[in-house]
Design a protein around this motif. Sequence first.
Motif, PDB file in Angstrom:
ATOM      1  N   LEU A 151     -13.480  12.494  47.534  1.00  0.00           N
ATOM      2  CA  LEU A 151     -13.333  12.002  46.155  1.00  0.00           C
ATOM      3  C   LEU A 151     -11.856  11.707  45.905  1.00  0.00           C
ATOM      4  O   LEU A 151     -10.995  12.551  46.176  1.00  0.00           O
ATOM      5  CB  LEU A 151     -13.830  13.080  45.180  1.00  0.00           C
ATOM      6  CG  LEU A 151     -13.613  12.891  43.681  1.00  0.00           C
ATOM      7  CD1 LEU A 151     -14.338  11.676  43.152  1.00  0.00           C
ATOM      8  CD2 LEU A 151     -14.097  14.113  42.915  1.00  0.00           C
TER       9      LEU A 151
ATOM     10  N   SER B 133     -15.817  19.660  29.057  1.00  0.00           N
ATOM     11  CA  SER B 133     -16.163  19.972  27.672  1.00  0.00           C
ATOM     12  C   SER B 133     -17.677  19.857  27.510  1.00  0.00           C
ATOM     13  O   SER B 133     -18.365  19.295  28.371  1.00  0.00           O
ATOM     14  CB  SER B 133     -15.477  18.961  26.740  1.00  0.00           C
ATOM     15  OG  SER B 133     -15.878  17.643  27.091  1.00  0.00           O
TER      16      SER B 133
ATOM     17  N   LYS C 170      -4.556   7.947  38.748  1.00  0.00           N
ATOM     18  CA  LYS C 170      -3.579   8.259  37.691  1.00  0.00           C
ATOM     19  C   LYS C 170      -2.619   7.103  37.524  1.00  0.00           C
ATOM     20  O   LYS C 170      -2.248   6.446  38.502  1.00  0.00           O
ATOM     21  CB  LYS C 170      -2.751   9.492  38.074  1.00  0.00           C
ATOM     22  CG  LYS C 170      -3.347  10.799  37.681  1.00  0.00           C
ATOM     23  CD  LYS C 170      -3.069  11.155  36.232  1.00  0.00           C
ATOM     24  CE  LYS C 170      -4.198  11.974  35.651  1.00  0.00           C
ATOM     25  NZ  LYS C 170      -4.680  11.493  34.373  1.00  0.00           N
TER      26      LYS C 170
HETATM   27  C1  LIG Z   1     -12.799  16.926  40.421  1.00  0.00           C
HETATM   28  C2  LIG Z   1     -12.092  16.322  39.258  1.00  0.00           C
HETATM   29  C3  LIG Z   1     -11.642  15.009  39.337  1.00  0.00           C
HETATM   30  C4  LIG Z   1     -10.955  14.421  38.278  1.00  0.00           C
HETATM   31  N1  LIG Z   1     -10.410  13.192  38.428  1.00  0.00           N
HETATM   32  C5  LIG Z   1      -9.626  12.678  37.433  1.00  0.00           C
HETATM   33  C6  LIG Z   1      -8.922  11.455  37.613  1.00  0.00           C
HETATM   34  O1  LIG Z   1      -8.991  10.812  38.666  1.00  0.00           O
HETATM   35  N2  LIG Z   1      -8.163  10.998  36.581  1.00  0.00           N
HETATM   36  C7  LIG Z   1      -8.073  11.656  35.376  1.00  0.00           C
HETATM   37  O2  LIG Z   1      -7.366  11.197  34.492  1.00  0.00           O
HETATM   38  N3  LIG Z   1      -8.761  12.803  35.170  1.00  0.00           N
HETATM   39  C8  LIG Z   1      -9.516  13.333  36.163  1.00  0.00           C
HETATM   40  N4  LIG Z   1     -10.185  14.522  35.975  1.00  0.00           N
HETATM   41  C9  LIG Z   1     -10.283  15.085  34.626  1.00  0.00           C
HETATM   42  C10 LIG Z   1     -11.744  14.958  34.112  1.00  0.00           C
HETATM   43  O3  LIG Z   1     -12.197  13.627  34.120  1.00  0.00           O
HETATM   44  C11 LIG Z   1     -11.913  15.541  32.704  1.00  0.00           C
HETATM   45  O4  LIG Z   1     -11.289  14.740  31.736  1.00  0.00           O
HETATM   46  C12 LIG Z   1     -11.359  16.949  32.612  1.00  0.00           C
HETATM   47  O5  LIG Z   1     -12.003  17.766  33.565  1.00  0.00           O
HETATM   48  C13 LIG Z   1     -11.534  17.558  31.217  1.00  0.00           C
HETATM   49  O6  LIG Z   1     -12.881  17.486  30.796  1.00  0.00           O
HETATM   50  P1  LIG Z   1     -13.259  16.759  29.430  1.00  0.00           P
HETATM   51  O7  LIG Z   1     -12.902  15.312  29.593  1.00  0.00           O
HETATM   52  O8  LIG Z   1     -14.749  16.948  29.258  1.00  0.00           O
HETATM   53  O9  LIG Z   1     -12.467  17.417  28.340  1.00  0.00           O
HETATM   54  C14 LIG Z   1     -10.803  15.141  37.060  1.00  0.00           C
HETATM   55  C15 LIG Z   1     -11.262  16.462  36.969  1.00  0.00           C
HETATM   56  C16 LIG Z   1     -11.870  17.067  38.071  1.00  0.00           C
HETATM   57  C17 LIG Z   1     -12.312  18.508  37.961  1.00  0.00           C
END
Ligand SMILES: Cc1cc2nc3c(=O)[nH]c(=O)nc-3n(C[C@H](O)[C@H](O)[C@H](O)COP(=O)(O)O)c2cc1C
Length: 349
Positions: free
Chosen positions: A46, A193, A50
């Motif tokens: 995966l 969330s 960013k």
């Molecule tokens: C495995 C994993 C991959 C994620 N990949 C990204 C990413 O590529 N870019 C990003 O901005 N956030 C990424 N996130 C953040 C999530 O999309 C998410 O916004 C964050 O876990 C908070 O959850 P919420 O959006 O429900 O508050 C990632 C989180 C996890 C755990």
Amino acid sequence: MKLGVFAPTLSTGWVISTASPQYRPSWFLMQETALKAEHYGFEFLLAPNKYKGMGGETRFWDYALDSFTTMAGLAAVTRKIQLIPSISLLSVPPVYAAKQVVTVANMAGPGRFGVNIITGWEKPEWESMGLWPGDEYFEYRYDYAAEYMTVMKELWATGQSDFKGKFFQMNDAKLEPHFGDEMDVAVVCAGQSDKGMVFTSQFADYQFMGGKLDRAELVGQIARVRTAGEQAGRTTEAYPLYQCVVRDSLEECEDVIGNWRENQDYPTVATMTGHASMDSSGDANSLHATLSKSDNFMLWEVIKGDPKSVAEQIRAISEVEGVGGVMFTFQDYQTDLDRFGTQVMPLLK
Ligand SMILES: Cc1cc2nc3c(=O)[nH]c(=O)nc-3n(C[C@H](O)[C@H](O)[C@H](O)COP(=O)(O)O)c2cc1C
């Protein structure tokens, strides 16, 4: 249970410390990671996406390869491993993203492609490009994602969409080629969330989450995914994520981690915690709550120890009902992957 690797597309990775191995993403590193992971039997990779890093001494996430185009390259050089890039929804319209998915899925071959749905949790990242829709977005971002997914799914299934929603209006939008009955893409999401989990249970196949070592905590976390899934009438598997440190003994691991802890890059931790501050829900599972904990220089909990103990910890996680897979981050993707592949993988077979 599937094992996967969180790919090093972002500089410095997942440990915010001046003493941890630092790296900048490159095509060489990505290829090495993908080929090693495939060789050792990992089943998926995966790649996060960013647009703006945290700055600071470690230049945390300042250097970032584009997730989708990197995976397109890897589709051509790997054969078996499933490739999952991330779509940052605010950066591209759904028809464009749907076409990227169909194109790279075609390059990768059957059953080899997925997509991670990112709504965006960092206002400064999106504001820097003039793409932040306003603070209200933080509240409605998973409704936005639901419409986005609906458009993509219509296009993938039928090649056409006339979807009319609050955020997206299609007027005979087209996608050829489309998947049709043989929908060949796994959709994943990592929203932590409640809204994020409801979205995942409605639209995605797996739910990624910061993993817990404590069994009761992990069971509790998976219960949230399962409850959301039951309400949506679907089964969504949980994929917890752990940092992995394998050495000859636990003491050696503690030395390594202790050194990272002593050399935390505090300003960067503070910057990241600030970026997550849109989440004022007070939810114990929110990103802000996670980052505000004391050991926050490591973004996830760590599986550590000698190879036998690491294999046992992974086996114990696999026995928790609802776990479909586990994903790992390593701090040195070259040597750590070799160590895991040669010393831990044989014990898991
Ligand atoms: C495995 C994993 C991959 C994620 N990949 C990204 C990413 O590529 N870019 C990003 O901005 N956030 C990424 N996130 C953040 C999530 O999309 C998410 O916004 C964050 O876990 C908070 O959850 P919420 O959006 O429900 O508050 C990632 C989180 C996890 C755990």
